[in-house]
Design a protein around this motif. Structure first.
Motif, mmCIF file in Angstrom:
data_model
loop_
_atom_site.group_PDB
_atom_site.id
_atom_site.type_symbol
_atom_site.label_atom_id
_atom_site.label_comp_id
_atom_site.label_asym_id
_atom_site.label_seq_id
_atom_site.Cartn_x
_atom_site.Cartn_y
_atom_site.Cartn_z
ATOM 1 N N VAL A 200 0.821 -1.213 0.000
ATOM 2 C CA VAL A 200 0.000 0.000 0.000
ATOM 3 C C VAL A 200 0.855 1.262 0.000
ATOM 4 N N PHE A 201 2.154 1.115 0.232
ATOM 5 C CA PHE A 201 3.053 2.273 0.211
ATOM 6 C C PHE A 201 4.463 1.769 -0.074
ATOM 7 N N GLU A 202 5.219 2.569 -0.793
ATOM 8 C CA GLU A 202 6.579 2.170 -1.160
ATOM 9 C C GLU A 202 7.442 3.421 -1.215
ATOM 10 N N ALA A 203 8.669 3.339 -0.702
ATOM 11 C CA ALA A 203 9.532 4.512 -0.692
ATOM 12 C C ALA A 203 10.990 4.083 -0.599
ATOM 13 N N LEU A 204 11.867 4.989 -1.037
ATOM 14 C CA LEU A 204 13.304 4.838 -0.837
ATOM 15 C C LEU A 204 13.721 5.753 0.307
ATOM 16 N N ALA A 205 14.775 5.356 1.010
ATOM 17 C CA ALA A 205 15.326 6.194 2.066
ATOM 18 C C ALA A 205 16.844 6.112 2.018
ATOM 19 N N MET A 206 17.486 7.247 2.272
ATOM 20 C CA MET A 206 18.941 7.259 2.373
ATOM 21 C C MET A 206 19.378 7.213 3.832
ATOM 22 N N ASN A 207 18.627 7.880 4.700
ATOM 23 C CA ASN A 207 18.974 7.950 6.118
ATOM 24 C C ASN A 207 18.355 6.833 6.937
ATOM 25 N N ASP A 208 17.005 6.803 6.951
ATOM 26 C CA ASP A 208 16.357 5.898 7.896
ATOM 27 C C ASP A 208 14.892 5.660 7.561
ATOM 28 N N VAL A 209 14.398 4.563 8.100
ATOM 29 C CA VAL A 209 12.968 4.248 8.147
ATOM 30 C C VAL A 209 12.594 4.242 9.617
ATOM 31 N N VAL A 210 11.591 5.039 9.985
ATOM 32 C CA VAL A 210 11.219 5.197 11.396
ATOM 33 C C VAL A 210 9.746 4.841 11.570
ATOM 34 N N SER B 26 23.032 7.095 10.435
ATOM 35 C CA SER B 26 23.444 6.824 11.820
ATOM 36 C C SER B 26 23.866 8.098 12.545
ATOM 37 N N THR B 27 24.107 9.188 11.807
ATOM 38 C CA THR B 27 24.438 10.463 12.453
ATOM 39 C C THR B 27 23.234 11.398 12.485
ATOM 40 N N ALA B 28 22.041 10.866 12.204
ATOM 41 C CA ALA B 28 20.819 11.676 12.215
ATOM 42 C C ALA B 28 19.974 11.293 13.433
ATOM 43 N N TYR B 29 18.700 10.982 13.220
ATOM 44 C CA TYR B 29 17.774 10.675 14.328
ATOM 45 C C TYR B 29 18.313 9.529 15.191
ATOM 46 N N SER B 30 18.886 8.533 14.552
ATOM 47 C CA SER B 30 19.422 7.382 15.266
ATOM 48 C C SER B 30 20.417 7.794 16.344
ATOM 49 N N LEU B 31 21.276 8.756 16.026
ATOM 50 C CA LEU B 31 22.293 9.203 16.981
ATOM 51 C C LEU B 31 21.652 9.842 18.206
ATOM 52 N N SER B 32 20.606 10.654 17.973
ATOM 53 C CA SER B 32 19.940 11.331 19.096
ATOM 54 C C SER B 32 19.170 10.343 19.966
ATOM 55 N N ALA B 33 18.841 9.169 19.413
ATOM 56 C CA ALA B 33 18.134 8.146 20.180
ATOM 57 C C ALA B 33 19.089 7.160 20.839
ATOM 58 N N GLY B 34 20.393 7.425 20.759
ATOM 59 C CA GLY B 34 21.372 6.599 21.453
ATOM 60 C C GLY B 34 22.041 5.547 20.599
ATOM 61 N N GLY B 35 21.840 5.597 19.287
ATOM 62 C CA GLY B 35 22.461 4.617 18.406
ATOM 63 C C GLY B 35 23.921 4.949 18.115
ATOM 64 N N PRO B 36 24.692 3.960 17.648
ATOM 65 C CA PRO B 36 26.099 4.192 17.320
ATOM 66 C C PRO B 36 26.246 4.824 15.944
ATOM 67 N N MET B 37 27.392 5.449 15.717
ATOM 68 C CA MET B 37 27.718 5.940 14.380
ATOM 69 C C MET B 37 28.381 4.813 13.594
ATOM 70 N N LEU B 38 27.911 4.609 12.367
ATOM 71 C CA LEU B 38 28.489 3.584 11.494
ATOM 72 C C LEU B 38 29.296 4.268 10.403
#
Length: 299
Positions: free
Chosen positions: A148-158, A195-207
């Motif tokens: 029902v929905f399709e998209a590309l992402a470069m940063n993240d899927v949330v 990994s340096t976007a929303y993920s980083l602010s939520a405590g994720g590591p930088m890849l």
């Protein structure tokens, strides 16, 4: 003076207006860069929305994104990382290389400061650059066995809850195997770029961008032992909405799908990559030091 790139497209901030100081400065910046490119022997075109927003529709040929991909040798993005994310996804299937010039704060992927663009671009246009390939994520929302929905992402899927609702429960599978049912405010599946976007602010590591992986980051998990985990990007990640109200999926925070209970978000590596070009000697860690204000401790 001869450039390795004969036909160059200029892409600017879509939200810039031709009226007022923001629009005037954007127009001037685009005009300055266009004149510089012409002096380097390049044929210059403007992305259609950029030309319209900057009031330059009569000064240079205007091309839509598909025309840029078919005709241009290089895309020069003037703006911030958000502008680059949007155009990068759309041009990836054409393999068009992209260079980012940042008008504001240094970006992670628009990494050339505006005040030094001439000195930086001159050798790059002659072939002195480093290429940086960033794979895209391909995401689908499946409902009752239909996409029902399709998209590309470069940063993240949330996948996350509504602003005024409680936690969501998400069933997470990797490669068809159950990881866990997680109760949290949401879940981030981020690429190394993201990994340096929303993920980083939520405590994720930088890849590091060279790592063929993703990071799975719970947002405010109910169980504190639910920690970020790094995965291979060769496996598909599936997230099913078990419970929760006003649940949605965001793709690079630029497109949105509302979700129902039972919906499955399937994320896999896209066949397309975004091609970034950086100046020779470009250093990912130098970008981190400047952007994150680390103590450099040397050059």
């Amino acid at each position: 003076m001869t450039s390795n790139f004969r036909h160059v497209a200029l892409i600017g901030k879509y939200q810039a207006s031709s009226a007022g100081s923001t629009g005037d400065s954007s127009r001037q910046a685009l005009e300055d860069i266009a004149h510089f490119l012409e002096r380097q022997g390049c044929e210059v075109a403007l992305e259609a929305e950029t030309a319209s927003n900057a009031g330059l529709t009569h000064d240079y040929p205007s091309l839509n994104v598909d025309e840029i991909g078919a005709r241009c040798d290089l895309g020069l993005v003037v703006g911030g990382d958000g502008t680059m994310l949007g155009i990068g996804r759309r041009l990836a299937r054409f393999g068009t290389p992209l260079i980012g010039i940042n008008q504001g704060r240094l970006g992670f992927i628009t990494d050339i400061p505006f005040d030094t663009y001439q000195a930086t671009l001159s050798p790059m246009l002659k072939g002195a650059y480093e290429e940086d390939l960033r794979p895209l994520m391909h995401a689908t929302v499946v409902r009752d066995e239909r996409i029902v929905f399709e998209a590309l992402a470069m940063n993240d899927v949330v996948v996350n809850r509504g602003a005024t609702s409680g936690m969501v429960e998400l069933r997470v599978e990797v490669g068809g195997r159950l990881v866990a049912n997680q109760r949290a405010d949401g879940l981030i599946i981020a690429s190394p770029t993201g990994s340096t976007a929303y993920s980083l602010s939520a405590g994720g590591p930088m890849l590091h961008p060279s790592i063929p992986g993703w990071v799975l980051v719970p947002i405010a998990p109910h169980t504190l032992s639910n920690r970020p985990i790094v995965l291979s990007d060769a496996t598909e990640v599936a997230v099913e909405v078990v419970s929760g109200r006003d649940v949605s999926a965001n793709f690079d925070m630029q497109s949105l799908a509302s979700l129902l209970h039972g919906d499955r978000i399937l994320v896999k590596r896209s066949e397309h990559c975004v091609r970034f070009l950086h100046p020779q000697g470009w250093n990912y860690f130098a970008t981190l030091r400047k952007k994150l204000r680390w103590n450099e401790g040397g050059s």
